[in-house]
Design a protein around this motif. Sequence first.
Motif, PDB file in Angstrom:
ATOM      1  N   VAL A  45      72.282  28.819  52.470  1.00 40.88           N
ATOM      2  CA  VAL A  45      71.032  29.550  52.293  1.00 40.88           C
ATOM      3  C   VAL A  45      70.032  29.083  53.347  1.00 40.88           C
ATOM      4  O   VAL A  45      69.815  27.877  53.512  1.00 40.88           O
ATOM      5  CB  VAL A  45      70.456  29.313  50.879  1.00 40.88           C
ATOM      6  CG1 VAL A  45      69.048  29.903  50.754  1.00 40.88           C
ATOM      7  CG2 VAL A  45      71.388  29.889  49.820  1.00 40.88           C
ATOM      8  N   VAL A  46      69.481  30.035  54.093  1.00 40.27           N
ATOM      9  CA  VAL A  46      68.440  29.713  55.064  1.00 40.27           C
ATOM     10  C   VAL A  46      67.301  30.712  54.880  1.00 40.27           C
ATOM     11  O   VAL A  46      67.498  31.817  54.367  1.00 40.27           O
ATOM     12  CB  VAL A  46      68.942  29.766  56.520  1.00 40.27           C
ATOM     13  CG1 VAL A  46      69.993  28.714  56.768  1.00 40.27           C
ATOM     14  CG2 VAL A  46      69.467  31.148  56.865  1.00 40.27           C
ATOM     15  N   GLU A  47      66.123  30.311  55.287  1.00 45.13           N
ATOM     16  CA  GLU A  47      64.964  31.198  55.258  1.00 45.13           C
ATOM     17  C   GLU A  47      64.380  31.227  56.669  1.00 45.13           C
ATOM     18  O   GLU A  47      63.593  30.356  57.040  1.00 45.13           O
ATOM     19  CB  GLU A  47      63.936  30.725  54.225  1.00 45.13           C
ATOM     20  CG  GLU A  47      64.444  30.832  52.787  1.00 45.13           C
ATOM     21  CD  GLU A  47      63.397  30.409  51.764  1.00 45.13           C
ATOM     22  OE1 GLU A  47      62.281  30.025  52.182  1.00 45.13           O
ATOM     23  OE2 GLU A  47      63.699  30.461  50.558  1.00 45.13           O
ATOM     24  N   ALA A  48      64.811  32.204  57.441  1.00 50.34           N
ATOM     25  CA  ALA A  48      64.347  32.323  58.820  1.00 50.34           C
ATOM     26  C   ALA A  48      63.014  33.067  58.861  1.00 50.34           C
ATOM     27  O   ALA A  48      62.794  34.021  58.123  1.00 50.34           O
ATOM     28  CB  ALA A  48      65.379  33.067  59.658  1.00 50.34           C
ATOM     29  N   THR A  49      62.137  32.605  59.723  1.00 46.50           N
ATOM     30  CA  THR A  49      60.840  33.246  59.923  1.00 46.50           C
ATOM     31  C   THR A  49      60.866  34.018  61.231  1.00 46.50           C
ATOM     32  O   THR A  49      61.276  33.479  62.265  1.00 46.50           O
ATOM     33  CB  THR A  49      59.722  32.189  59.980  1.00 46.50           C
ATOM     34  OG1 THR A  49      59.761  31.412  58.791  1.00 46.50           O
ATOM     35  CG2 THR A  49      58.361  32.852  60.108  1.00 46.50           C
TER      36      THR A  49
END
Length: 579
Positions: free
Chosen positions: A87-91
């Motif tokens: 799980v990643v949260e890229a901006t």
Amino acid sequence: MAAVGHHTTADGRSAFRVFAPLKNSLSVLLAEPPGRIPLTADALGYWHGSTDRLPPGTLYWLEVDGQRFPDPASHYQPQGVHGPSMVVEATPAHSPGWTGVKMEDAILYELHLGTFTPEGTLAAAQHKLPYLGELGITAIELLPLAAFPGERNWGYDGVCLFALHAAYGSYADLKAFIEAAHAHGMAVILDVVYNHFGPEGNYTGAFAPYTKSAATPWGAAINFDGEYNHGVREFFLENTRYWLEDIGFDGFRMDAVSLIFDVMPVHILRECTALARRIGQAQGREVLMIAEHLRNNRFVTSEQGFGYHAQWNDDLNHAVFARLTGETGRHYANFGSFADVEKALRDGFVLDGTRFDQVYKYFLGTDAASTQGFEHVVHIQDHDQVGNRLRGDRMLPTYGRAKALLGITAVLASPFVPMLFMGEEYGETAPFLFFEDFSDQPLIDGVRAGRKADFAFDGADGVEPPDPHARSTFEASKLQWALLDAPDNQAILALYRQLIALKRSGWLGPRQRDQVQVRADPATEVITLATRHTLTVLNFSASPQPYTPPAGWQPLLATVEARADGLLAPFAAWVQQRG
């Protein structure tokens, strides 16, 4: 179109959406702490489920009918393509005031992250951005970044198409790279591969019929028009949206789109370009779409066709290279005459439907008269033209400085969009070889045998190409930045900068074809390209040639030192300006 794989809902929960028609069960298996999130199928074959928000770094698998696989829409594979998804949260990249680069203003620079710097990372490449800005580049084209097996690869063997290859860095590194490029006035374009999956680590078949049997160089093609194609099409359209909107790329170079087969009412390529334009319009920026089609089809860039801004046009490369080197095998089988060079510069397509193609064995191409210069991306070298040679050798070390500089002057003086291949601007001599890092031994052996057979077919029987699997092959392909300390390399760089500055000013090779007048003399093999401000003279002859500039023109630059007798030196290029 909705998200696929892991995503965050409007109320802040972690949700999963996986396309797996005809499957009986599907769950998300959390690695640490262990847990299971059961998913429920809908009528169209999508499985859904949600849970409390999972923190970035959470590792998970998808279990389908009792078997465990990575997520086909994984955004990161920290343990490789065979390991768990993360799980990643890229901006998205954020550059206030950035409106992009128009195709008419593009000076493209193609680079492979793994060999561009000694470190082979996004962070290291970011330090070279001021250099590229000073060179005059306006758009950087990154070879594919989607996760592939092992550490090193050109990128065209990607299997996790939403996942940034872990060896290149993090999404924070990618965001910083794009934002820094924007700060230097450069767009960043991503090379994407929508015509096949790589041969190792592709687990999409465990979920749905993502591929179909078709005649391609890589085996199975993508299933854009067979049974259950709705989920496959959505997967690739969401991939387009993801890289352009969630990450912030300024466009795509799409690999070998002529091998994307689709008989549905609206072709998937048209859907991709339409989506890219909608994103650009919504965000107030240029989002460029470039196709590698290589069938010389004006339909690719027409509004009634696929709607790309531009397409790769190899004909100028092939015509110039074949004439200067005498090579007429492989890609150059249709070329070799001086007339080919003249036609490429004047018309764009040499193969325009009137000549039998010796490679494909049919009358290839269409008349490019209705196209503008900015619809054609041209070059004298690229990753394919260099990397698919036996020794991966570049033009300059093999055929000399004069021919290489004549070639790039022709490219930049043409009315088309120029592209440089990393390192050529300072006379790089390191090869760019084919390399891979597969883990499956039969596949490794097959690649070795395939490369050897390919070159044996081309007349190099008994000659061993460098081992694609050896790390030394990869290391040998890295740029040698220390060459910039040498006066000769600095001189080459200065010439490139001057030519690019002239191209950007519109003095040299404006992208409106009616503003470049091409004249050729078959007797002397001298070509001139005249614009309102410049006169470019190209000597494709191995002999000195007489040439007297028209009255009112003064020397601006020359690729070969002027001769005392005033003759145009063999393989020399002059650029002159009005006095």
